[in-house]
Structure formats: structure tokens, C-alpha cells
Enzyme design. Sequence first.
Site, PDB file in Angstrom:
ATOM      1  N   GLY A 166       0.834  -1.213   0.000  1.00  0.00           N
ATOM      2  CA  GLY A 166       0.000   0.000   0.000  1.00  0.00           C
ATOM      3  C   GLY A 166       0.858   1.247   0.000  1.00  0.00           C
ATOM      4  CG  ASN A 167      -0.188   4.674  -1.523  1.00  0.00           C
ATOM      5  OD1 ASN A 167      -0.867   5.543  -1.010  1.00  0.00           O
ATOM      6  ND2 ASN A 167      -0.591   3.978  -2.589  1.00  0.00           N
ATOM      7  CG  PHE A 168       2.885   6.437   4.043  1.00  0.00           C
ATOM      8  CD1 PHE A 168       2.545   5.692   5.160  1.00  0.00           C
ATOM      9  CD2 PHE A 168       4.180   6.362   3.557  1.00  0.00           C
ATOM     10  CE1 PHE A 168       3.492   4.894   5.789  1.00  0.00           C
ATOM     11  CE2 PHE A 168       5.135   5.564   4.174  1.00  0.00           C
ATOM     12  CZ  PHE A 168       4.784   4.824   5.288  1.00  0.00           C
ATOM     13  CB  ALA A 205      -1.803   7.418  -3.910  1.00  0.00           C
TER      14      ALA A 205
END
Length: 396
Positions: free
Chosen positions: A208-210, A276
Site C-alpha cells: 500500500g502507500n501513505f 494514489a
Amino acid sequence: MLNGKHIILGITGGIAAYKSALLVRLLIKRGAEVQVVMTPSAKEFITPVTLSALTGKPVVSEFFTANTGEWHSHVDLGLWADAMVIAPATACTIGKMANGVADNMLVTTYLSAKAPVFVAPAMDLDMMAHPSTTRNLELLRSYGNHIIEPAAGELASHLVGRGRMEEPENIVRVLEDFFTVSSRLAGKKVMITAGPTYERIDPVRFIGNFSTGKMGYALADAAARAGADVTVVSGPVSVRPEESSVKVVAVESARQMADSCTEIFPQADIAIMCAAVADYAPAVAYDRKLKRESSESMTLELHRNPDIAAMLGKIKRDDQMLVGFALETDSEEFNARRKMESKNLDMIVLNSLAVPGAGFATDTNAVSVFFADGRPTADIPLMSKADVARNIISLL
Ligand code: C5P
């Protein structure tokens, strides 16, 4: 913009109440219908006779008409209004509004109002500067109320400072601006992607990402406030839309986001790609938790995800608008413009990584917006994501 609008004007007991008569006249001249609600002490400063003569409606101040027992419904009034303006708003009324002290008709009406509320404080400079006033105004802001900041100047006490109620002409202008913005996207369908995507490795792990989704949800709220019918296709986030009309389609992976977008986009007038999206996903998602092996390293094979923005760019019709975001570390403008062209976007919003406080997981952002039609670049300096969103929406 005020023609036919129903406006409740709440008047409280401050010297600036004498300006309310002018405010009523300006609103009526612009075609608004005005219902005045006064606090008992406001009547010490301006008479209900003046105000009812100007509005053509009896002024409401008490819960009941004394001789007939007729009940004045604050609920009906609250539903009737397109906007409620409290001008002048004293420190006392601001405190009551902030804390739900519903001991008069004005505050009960405020608590029942579904419409946007505008508050124009007026008080002496020391009262204005008191931490209690600051805190109460902050609370009103957090309820979504609009504060029409008082100007600095000579006050009734002859002291000079901040606390003069904003001039009636400017209060009217704030209302006009609000209604102009709130009809800009009326009847338009807007789809917004937001948040990260999670790409499953096994039942308990993902790539995943932030991204928090804050920018996408701020855009959704701003578009809804501009009158649009908004759907957010959202990856896993903890934020929620503030506007109850915003629909959320919750997805997890890039592939699911792509499927939902392909289904929704043909009905949309505008799509804003703010998510994102993970560029790669594990080639296989294991259905059992992977065990730690004895070897010191492990290799995951990743496959490229669909580029949703580019996919939509390929099927975009002339009557549709597609907006993308970019976050670049070098040759920012060059790369953002190239992205706009390669994905067939109409507009691209470049997050300025160079500005502290901008970008991922912050409450503020600073962006530059480039247009495919050659319009000049719009730079939006560091401000709250809600304000950045409002600016982006007004550029559409
Ligand atoms: O190519 P890049 O990821 O930098 O492009 C960013 C823009 O493309 C953003 O608007 C983002 O939401 C969108 N995007 C997408 N699907 C992807 C990757 C990016 O919609 N797989």
C-alpha cells in the site's frame, strides 16, 4: 444570485444593530426574502417596527405571541432558509451558538437551521481578542459555519481595534459569492478517485502507500458544495465526506478501482483522479497466510496495474472533462505536462513537494494547475486542503 433566496437575518444586541436596517434593504433590493429573528436585547438597539416595515414580515423574537399563544416554529424557519446570517453577532450569542445554549428564538433557530450559516461578529476589541471568543469562533468554524471576519477601525467605545462588524455591502458580497459558487456545478455528475489502493499479498498482508484520501474527500465536499452530484471511488481510508450527499464506492485494489471507474465514468461529466494507485500488484494473492521460510530472502513477483486515468483518457468523450494529479521529484512542470498529454487529461494538478506542508498525509497543500487548452498556469499557494479543493473546483 440572491434573487428568490430565503434569508434569515439574526440580529443580536450590539451597537452595530443599527446597520441591520441597511443590510435588510440591500438583501431585499437583490431580490431576497428576509425574515428577521432578534434576540430580546437587540430590540434595545433597533426596533422591530423598522425591520418588519423593511422586510414586509413580522419580526420573530419570542417563542410565542403573547396574546394569542401562537407558537413560532424555529424548525419550520430553519427549513425555510437558504442561508442564515447573524449580523451583528455579539460575544454572548456566539458563545451560546458554540455551546448550544438555546434560551432564545435566535439560537434555537440556529440549531435547527439546515442551511449554511454566516456569522458577522461585532464587539469591543478586548472582547474580540479574548481567548473565549477565539475558542467559540473556532468551534463555529468546526461546525462548518462561515465567519465574516470583523474589520479593524474605530469602535463604539472610541477605542480603535478589531471588532467592527463588516460593512453590510461586504456581507452581501460574501453571500453572493457563496451562492455563485454553490451553483457552479449544478446538475453535473462528478466522479473522484481518492486514497491509496491495497494490493493483497495474502489474507493479512498488502502492498500500500501513505495516502490518507484527505485531498480527494476535500474535492468531493467542495464539488458537492458547488452543486454537483458526487461519487467518490475510494481506496481504504478513515476519512468520511462532510457533505451527506456525497456517495462513496469503497474499493480495495487498483483493479477494483479500475472496474468501478469504468462503470461510473460514462455517466460522469467530470472525473478527478486523485487516488494514489499502486503501480504494481503481486502476481498471485495467496489465500493462506505465507509462512516465514528458513531462507534469508524472499521474492515477490509483481505485475503492472492498469493506469486508470489513462484508460479513462482513451474513452473520454468531448463533453467530458478528465483531471489528474501529479507528484514529481524532478523537472516537475515538464513531467506533469507530459503526463497530462500521455493520459489525455484536460487539467493536471501538480503537488509541490518543494513546499513544506504540501503533499501526502498533511492537512495543507500547495499546488500548480496546468491546462491542456493552453490557459495560463494557476498557482495555489499553501492553504488548507479544503481551500485548495475549493480553488481547484472553481478552475473546472
Ligand atoms: O503516472 P502517475 O501515477 O504519476 O499519474 C498520476 C495520475 O494518474 C493521478 O491522477 C492518479 O490518480 C492517476 N493514476 C491512475 N491509475 C494508476 C496510476 C495513476 O488513475 N494506475
